[in-house]
Design an enzyme around this catalytic site. Structure first.
Site, PDB file in Angstrom:
ATOM      1  N   HIS A   1       0.809  -1.320   0.020  1.00 44.79           N
ATOM      2  CA  HIS A   1      -0.090  -0.134   0.075  1.00 44.79           C
ATOM      3  C   HIS A   1       0.796   1.119   0.130  1.00 44.79           C
ATOM      4  O   HIS A   1       0.613   2.046  -0.796  1.00 44.79           O
ATOM      5  CB  HIS A   1      -0.834   0.007   1.346  1.00 44.79           C
ATOM      6  CG  HIS A   1      -2.153  -0.825   1.221  1.00 44.79           C
ATOM      7  ND1 HIS A   1      -2.045  -1.719   2.447  1.00 44.79           N
ATOM      8  CD2 HIS A   1      -2.828  -1.358   0.378  1.00 44.79           C
ATOM      9  CE1 HIS A   1      -3.102  -2.595   2.013  1.00 44.79           C
ATOM     10  NE2 HIS A   1      -3.727  -2.299   0.850  1.00 44.79           N
TER      11      HIS A   1
ATOM     12  N   LYS B   1     -15.754  -7.892   4.907  1.00 41.05           N
ATOM     13  CA  LYS B   1     -14.441  -8.276   5.381  1.00 41.05           C
ATOM     14  C   LYS B   1     -14.595  -8.462   7.190  1.00 41.05           C
ATOM     15  O   LYS B   1     -15.011  -7.863   7.783  1.00 41.05           O
ATOM     16  CB  LYS B   1     -13.436  -7.410   5.016  1.00 41.05           C
ATOM     17  CG  LYS B   1     -13.194  -7.245   3.671  1.00 41.05           C
ATOM     18  CD  LYS B   1     -11.834  -6.497   2.955  1.00 41.05           C
ATOM     19  CE  LYS B   1     -11.611  -6.662   1.688  1.00 41.05           C
ATOM     20  NZ  LYS B   1     -10.384  -5.877   1.424  1.00 41.05           N
TER      21      LYS B   1
ATOM     22  N   ARG C   1      -2.597  -5.422  -9.030  1.00 38.95           N
ATOM     23  CA  ARG C   1      -1.555  -6.363  -8.743  1.00 38.95           C
ATOM     24  C   ARG C   1      -1.445  -7.468  -9.982  1.00 38.95           C
ATOM     25  O   ARG C   1      -0.347  -7.932 -10.413  1.00 38.95           O
ATOM     26  CB  ARG C   1      -1.488  -7.063  -7.307  1.00 38.95           C
ATOM     27  CG  ARG C   1      -1.412  -6.370  -6.273  1.00 38.95           C
ATOM     28  CD  ARG C   1      -1.783  -6.710  -4.787  1.00 38.95           C
ATOM     29  NE  ARG C   1      -2.977  -7.185  -4.869  1.00 38.95           N
ATOM     30  CZ  ARG C   1      -3.702  -8.121  -4.115  1.00 38.95           C
ATOM     31  NH1 ARG C   1      -3.159  -8.290  -2.964  1.00 38.95           N
ATOM     32  NH2 ARG C   1      -5.000  -8.184  -4.248  1.00 38.95           N
TER      33      ARG C   1
ATOM     34  N   SER D   1      -3.382  -7.823   2.441  1.00 41.51           N
ATOM     35  CA  SER D   1      -3.543  -7.785   3.889  1.00 41.51           C
ATOM     36  C   SER D   1      -3.673  -9.225   4.592  1.00 41.51           C
ATOM     37  O   SER D   1      -3.450  -9.292   5.523  1.00 41.51           O
ATOM     38  CB  SER D   1      -4.896  -6.871   4.066  1.00 41.51           C
ATOM     39  OG  SER D   1      -4.255  -5.456   3.716  1.00 41.51           O
TER      40      SER D   1
END
Length: 168
Positions: A25, A49, A98, A136
């Site tokens: 990040h 989440k 990504r 994460s």
């Protein structure tokens, strides 16, 4: 939504859950900040989440990391990202790509955002190969299994908070 608010292509909004914020990040934030006059890094609440840190804790970590950097401001947002961009005068949403698997979900999100607010553009940034595999979820696994090895993945303030959680 009102169309009268002027949006600047030099102001960006980088939304995310940042749970936790990691070096991938930060890599993207630092690169985007070089292109923009102002970058809002926005902690977004995502009820889908399973969060490790509260939104307030995530915001505090980002604020500590970017303390003294006048181009980057960590904030909390709720609601639609494009509505927050307009409120902030941001003409740009910054997103990271990504892997190819990110492309489909980002494309769908971008199509909705353009329909909701065509004045806001989205720019996509790809990480260097050092950060392509950062996410994460993986950072959380490392924190659970071998927290001593977090140094390559997260800034010190995050490693400290993860260690404090582990001790609880």
């Amino acid at each position: 939504m009102k169309q009268s608010k002027t949006l600047s292509p030099r102001i960006g909004l980088y939304p995310g859950s940042f749970d936790p914020v990691h070096n991938g990040h930060l890599h993207l934030i630092e690169r985007a900040a070089k292109l923009l006059d102002k970058l809002y890094v926005a902690v977004a609440k995502n009820p889908d989440k399973n969060s490790l840190f509260t939104p307030q804790e995530r915001l505090e970590m980002l604020q500590e990391i970017f303390k003294g950097n006048s181009k980057v401001e960590a904030i909390m947002i709720s609601g639609l990202t494009v509505d927050n961009a307009v409120r902030l005068g941001a003409g740009v949403i910054v997103r990271g790509l990504r892997l190819v698997s990110d492309f489909e979900s980002e494309l769908l999100l971008d199509m909705h955002n353009r329909r909701l607010e065509p004045r806001v553009e989205t720019i996509y940034m790809m990480p260097t190969q050092n950060f392509v595999y950062f996410n994460s979820s993986f950072v959380k696994q490392i924190a659970d299994i071998d927290p001593a090895r977090l140094g390559d993945y997260v800034p010190a303030v995050v490693a400290k908070r993860l260690a404090a959680r582990e001790r609880r």
